[in-house]
Design a protein around this motif. Structure first.
Motif, short mmCIF file in Angstrom:
data_model
loop_
_atom_site.label_atom_id
_atom_site.label_comp_id
_atom_site.label_asym_id
_atom_site.label_seq_id
_atom_site.Cartn_x
_atom_site.Cartn_y
_atom_site.Cartn_z
N LEU A 33 88.81 34.78 -12.39
CA LEU A 33 89.36 35.48 -13.54
C LEU A 33 90.88 35.54 -13.50
O LEU A 33 91.48 35.63 -12.42
N LEU A 34 91.47 35.51 -14.68
CA LEU A 34 92.89 35.85 -14.81
C LEU A 34 92.93 37.32 -15.23
O LEU A 34 92.43 37.69 -16.29
N ILE A 35 93.46 38.14 -14.34
CA ILE A 35 93.41 39.60 -14.50
C ILE A 35 94.82 40.14 -14.70
O ILE A 35 95.74 39.76 -13.97
N VAL A 36 94.99 41.01 -15.67
CA VAL A 36 96.31 41.61 -15.92
C VAL A 36 96.20 43.12 -15.87
O VAL A 36 95.33 43.71 -16.51
N HIS A 37 97.06 43.76 -15.08
CA HIS A 37 97.18 45.22 -15.06
C HIS A 37 98.55 45.57 -15.62
O HIS A 37 99.57 45.25 -15.02
N THR A 38 98.56 46.24 -16.76
CA THR A 38 99.83 46.57 -17.37
C THR A 38 99.85 48.02 -17.84
O THR A 38 98.94 48.79 -17.52
N GLY A 39 100.87 48.40 -18.57
CA GLY A 39 100.97 49.79 -19.05
C GLY A 39 101.96 50.59 -18.24
O GLY A 39 102.43 50.16 -17.18
N ASP A 146 106.82 29.99 -20.44
CA ASP A 146 105.99 28.80 -20.66
C ASP A 146 105.55 28.17 -19.35
O ASP A 146 104.40 27.73 -19.21
N GLU A 147 106.48 28.11 -18.42
CA GLU A 147 106.14 27.51 -17.12
C GLU A 147 105.07 28.33 -16.42
O GLU A 147 104.11 27.78 -15.85
N VAL A 148 105.21 29.65 -16.48
CA VAL A 148 104.24 30.53 -15.83
C VAL A 148 102.86 30.37 -16.47
O VAL A 148 101.84 30.22 -15.79
N LEU A 149 102.83 30.36 -17.80
CA LEU A 149 101.55 30.24 -18.50
C LEU A 149 100.86 28.91 -18.19
O LEU A 149 99.65 28.84 -18.05
N GLU A 150 101.68 27.88 -18.07
CA GLU A 150 101.12 26.56 -17.78
C GLU A 150 100.43 26.52 -16.41
O GLU A 150 99.34 25.97 -16.27
N VAL A 151 101.06 27.13 -15.44
CA VAL A 151 100.46 27.18 -14.09
C VAL A 151 99.18 28.01 -14.11
O VAL A 151 98.16 27.64 -13.51
N LEU A 152 99.20 29.13 -14.83
CA LEU A 152 98.01 29.99 -14.88
C LEU A 152 96.87 29.28 -15.62
O LEU A 152 95.71 29.38 -15.23
N ALA A 171 101.38 36.70 -24.85
CA ALA A 171 100.73 35.41 -24.61
C ALA A 171 99.92 35.43 -23.32
O ALA A 171 98.88 34.76 -23.20
N LEU A 172 100.37 36.21 -22.34
CA LEU A 172 99.63 36.34 -21.08
C LEU A 172 98.35 37.14 -21.32
O LEU A 172 97.27 36.80 -20.82
N ILE A 173 98.46 38.20 -22.10
CA ILE A 173 97.28 39.01 -22.43
C ILE A 173 96.26 38.18 -23.19
O ILE A 173 95.06 38.24 -22.92
N ASP A 174 96.75 37.36 -24.10
CA ASP A 174 95.84 36.48 -24.85
C ASP A 174 95.07 35.54 -23.92
O ASP A 174 93.90 35.27 -24.14
N MET A 175 95.75 35.05 -22.91
CA MET A 175 95.13 34.08 -22.02
C MET A 175 94.19 34.72 -21.00
O MET A 175 93.27 34.07 -20.49
#
Lengths: 202, 202
Positions: A33-39, A146-152, A171-175
């Motif tokens: 999984l690609l997991i994001v913790h934000t807020g 863009d570079e970060v998203l591409e690697v992920l 864009a990270l949340i979308d992915m």
């Protein structure tokens, strides 16, 4: 609930169990999984550390790169140091951007930390990679999004990647597969003048 | 930010640092916190486990009581088992209430787990006590809320107590020092049929 009889309770729970079993039976897939913790709330990094702890407990191999924290003695550092075969721990920050007061140095630090994350993600022997506070350096535009998203996007299918920090890019949340927002309800450091404490903040 | 010169950046960060230092200087107190992780999102238990991990790393003594999880092999269990002098780990649940289908048994399990929490809180040698998923049994009214609040109110001043679970009672939130709500933004088990995975959910 007090007025329900034991039989009614058991019948209701049986029904609930059947519904739960049906839902679980439909969930058969495993995937990294690609997991994001934000807020703005607390718990973004600590929840990620909790996942690292669980992964270690299952014998998995984890890479942890911290983009803000540097040489300080943290609790996570002490524990992970006891599991050298399971965790590669890299606190690569220089502190906050107001500590260094040097944008070029901040960018260089962000780049070095990102290259570590990139190496770990590309290496399929890692089951989990934590990029702690990556969102912060993205927010400051110290790394190209863009570079970060591409690697992920290109990560191995089985690898879990966790990205933490407030202000996660849309864009990270979308992915991402799993996104949690930690919302601050009450915080003692503001309201009661409590300083950062060992075991809580570090 | 690109148009700002290095000097402007340094000056701005210097100002930010001064402001940050002023705020930090006003935060001098240390105290044992009553911490609540609630909300429908993920990360309530994992963030608490991250705090336990940090506390262990600082050589503190922690008690962990799990109200829902029982004998299953979790990652946290495996890691905490390596630190017997620092963590007393008690997974005391029978599973979910739809698994047991027996309210009297659920109440007895909740009572037994709560007595462990109570003992740990009363013992000042514990620096941190985690009552994992306590909110769930409170929600089902398997324990009297007043009794729980009384014990939490009387905790030793230096002890951190963490309570997790969705639907935290309003009176508990009122009493707490640090409250975070984990908000679900995106969850793969629903949207993609992904099952609970080692290192993530357990």
């Amino acid at each position: 609930m007090a007025e329900r009889t034991e039989e009614q309770h058991a019948a209701k729970m049986k029904k609930k169990q059947a519904a739960h079993d049906r839902i679980m039976a439909a969930r058969t897939a495993e995937k990294g999984l690609l997991i994001v913790h934000t807020g703005k709330g607390k718990g973004k990094t600590t929840a990620a550390l909790g996942m690292v702890l669980r992964a270690i407990g299952h014998g998995k191999k984890v890479g942890v790169v911290q983009f803000v924290k540097g040489a300080m003695d943290t609790g996570e550092k002490a524990v992970f140091g006891r599991f050298p075969e399971h965790v590669e721990f890299r606190p690569m920050g220089d502190g906050f951007t107001w500590d260094t007061q040097n944008r070029a140095q901040d960018i260089a630090s962000a780049r070095a930390a990102w290259e570590e994350v990139r190496r770990m993600i590309a290496d399929p022997t890692y089951d989990m990679v934590l990029a702690d506070e990556l969102n912060i350096v993205l927010r400051y535009e110290y790394l190209p999004l863009d570079e970060v998203l591409e690697v992920l996007r290109a990560k191995p299918a089985d690898t879990h990647v966790i990205v933490t920090g407030r202000n996660a890019p849309a864009a990270l949340i979308d992915m991402a597969d799993l996104v949690t927002e930690m919302t601050l309800v009450k915080h003692p450091s503001r309201e009661q003048g409590i300083k950062a404490q060992a075991g809580i903040e570090f």
